[in-house]
Scaffold this motif. Structure first.
Motif, mmCIF file in Angstrom:
data_model
loop_
_atom_site.group_PDB
_atom_site.id
_atom_site.type_symbol
_atom_site.label_atom_id
_atom_site.label_comp_id
_atom_site.label_asym_id
_atom_site.label_seq_id
_atom_site.Cartn_x
_atom_site.Cartn_y
_atom_site.Cartn_z
ATOM 1 N N ALA A 297 0.829 -1.209 0.000
ATOM 2 C CA ALA A 297 0.000 0.000 0.000
ATOM 3 C C ALA A 297 0.862 1.257 0.000
ATOM 4 O O ALA A 297 0.572 2.228 -0.717
ATOM 5 N N ILE B 89 0.967 4.376 -2.809
ATOM 6 C CA ILE B 89 0.660 5.766 -2.456
ATOM 7 C C ILE B 89 1.829 6.683 -2.792
ATOM 8 O O ILE B 89 1.640 7.824 -3.231
ATOM 9 N N GLY C 292 -3.763 8.527 -4.174
ATOM 10 C CA GLY C 292 -3.649 7.098 -4.418
ATOM 11 C C GLY C 292 -4.376 6.699 -5.691
ATOM 12 O O GLY C 292 -4.447 7.465 -6.661
ATOM 13 N N GLU D 249 -10.333 3.678 -6.332
ATOM 14 C CA GLU D 249 -10.556 3.240 -4.954
ATOM 15 C C GLU D 249 -11.055 4.380 -4.079
ATOM 16 O O GLU D 249 -12.042 4.230 -3.344
ATOM 17 N N LEU E 157 -11.643 0.847 5.735
ATOM 18 C CA LEU E 157 -10.253 0.622 5.351
ATOM 19 C C LEU E 157 -9.604 -0.452 6.217
ATOM 20 O O LEU E 157 -8.809 -1.266 5.715
ATOM 21 N N PHE F 148 -8.025 -3.945 4.792
ATOM 22 C CA PHE F 148 -6.595 -4.204 4.986
ATOM 23 C C PHE F 148 -6.346 -5.533 5.694
ATOM 24 O O PHE F 148 -5.412 -6.265 5.348
ATOM 25 N N TYR G 9 -6.367 -1.216 0.064
ATOM 26 C CA TYR G 9 -6.557 0.003 -0.718
ATOM 27 C C TYR G 9 -5.271 0.834 -0.678
ATOM 28 O O TYR G 9 -4.692 1.048 0.377
ATOM 29 N N GLU G 10 -4.868 1.326 -1.820
ATOM 30 C CA GLU G 10 -3.693 2.200 -1.927
ATOM 31 C C GLU G 10 -4.150 3.656 -1.879
ATOM 32 O O GLU G 10 -4.019 4.408 -2.852
ATOM 33 N N GLU H 41 -4.849 7.304 0.837
ATOM 34 C CA GLU H 41 -4.821 8.062 2.088
ATOM 35 C C GLU H 41 -5.845 9.177 1.964
ATOM 36 O O GLU H 41 -5.988 9.767 0.880
ATOM 37 N N THR I 166 -5.186 6.572 7.106
ATOM 38 C CA THR I 166 -4.197 5.826 6.349
ATOM 39 C C THR I 166 -4.835 4.599 5.711
ATOM 40 O O THR I 166 -6.011 4.294 5.927
ATOM 41 N N TYR I 167 -4.042 3.893 4.940
ATOM 42 C CA TYR I 167 -4.521 2.731 4.190
ATOM 43 C C TYR I 167 -5.019 1.598 5.086
ATOM 44 O O TYR I 167 -5.828 0.783 4.667
ATOM 45 N N ASP I 168 -4.529 1.531 6.337
ATOM 46 C CA ASP I 168 -4.911 0.436 7.229
ATOM 47 C C ASP I 168 -6.004 0.827 8.213
ATOM 48 O O ASP I 168 -6.298 0.063 9.138
#
Length: 284
Positions: free
Chosen positions: A20, A24, A66, A70, A107, A111, A119-120, A122, A141-143
């Motif tokens: 990810a 980004i 990103g 998405e 997200l 993740f 997902y890539e 932010e 963030t992505y996570d």
């Protein structure tokens, strides 16, 4: 029967996070700054149709970097959630914190699940209040982690370099013009050199609490950006601290005449009363 390949959960999460982050980092940076009358979002985006910054609700804005497909799905889901909540309950029940929590759950679930790639993206979720103290800015963030930002923040490629530039130069209570100039300068800053970004390659939008309409989101057009970026403002503090050049006072004619040295005639040798030079007496 073959033995399935084993990967530890820690290694799996590290690999997904690296995947990810690399996606980004390939994109351009996006910055958000709080100014006296709201929040400004700025990004380098040559496309006039694919927006990175959009409106979610009356006082709420959405910005992302990103993969476009998405974060566009996330934006549409946020708009639908806000509309449904505002219609079922009250428009005041739609808050930026509620949307940030919904995005974080989505997200985080994507993740941690092994069925699909992370997902890539932010995100920024910004909301303005009745005063600057009530403004809220969330970075996701992505996570699925949520960070409550204050003042300024940067996401995307070269976010560390851009964030360091903002940290050195950001001041609270700035005007909209100063905030836009600082954001654009930060986007063009790199560790090696700085570059100027043309107004046509910028996407700038603000949440302006001074708008009389209920919807506080508005975009800054390229023509307005050209005027803002071309105007040069002086720093009043620098003008006050700069020592003024001291000019010598003009001399008056009388003083000049008094300071002019008087030429003295050479001394004549002493003479006697008859005009002949004196003769030394003889030595005994």
């Amino acid at each position: 029967m073959s033995t399935p390949f084993y990967v530890s959960p820690e290694q799996l999460m590290r690999d997904r996070a690296d995947f990810a982050r690399k996606g980004i980092a390939r994109g351009r940076a996006l910055v958000s700054l709080q100014y006296a009358d709201g929040i400004v979002f700025a990004s380098e985006n040559p496309s006039a149709a694919l927006h990175k910054v959009s409106e979610i609700y009356d006082r709420i804005a959405f910005a992302a970097v990103g993969r476009y497909n998405e974060f566009e799905n996330l934006r549409i889901a946020g708009v639908r959630l806000a509309d449904m909540r505002g219609y079922a309950y009250d428009r005041r029940d739609v808050t930026g914190r509620g949307l940030a929590n919904a995005y974080a759950q989505t997200l985080g679930t994507i993740f941690s699940s092994g069925g699909e790639k992370p997902y890539e993206v932010e995100l920024f979720v910004g909301e303005i209040g009745d005063s600057a103290e009530d403004d809220q800015l969330y970075r996701l963030t992505y996570d699925g982690q949520v960070v409550d930002e204050h003042g300024f923040a940067a996401i995307g490629g070269a976010a560390e370099s851009v964030g360091g530039y903002l940290k050195e130069r950001y001041t609270q209570g700035a005007t909209l013009e100063d905030a836009i100039r600082l954001a654009v300068a930060a986007l063009g800053h790199t560790d090696t050199d700085d570059r100027e970004i043309a107004a046509k390659d910028l996407e700038v939008a603000v949440l302006d609490r001074n708008r009389t309409q209920p919807r506080k989101f508005r975009r800054i057009r390229p023509a307005t950006l050209v005027e803002i970026l071309s105007s040069v403002t002086t720093n009043p503090q620098a003008e006050e601290t700069k020592p003024a050049a001291v000019e010598p006072p003009a001399e008056k004619p009388a003083e000049k005449a008094a300071e002019k040295p008087v030429e003295e005639s050479p001394l004549a040798p002493p003479t006697d009363d008859d005009g002949d030079p004196p003769i030394a007496p003889p030595l005994d």
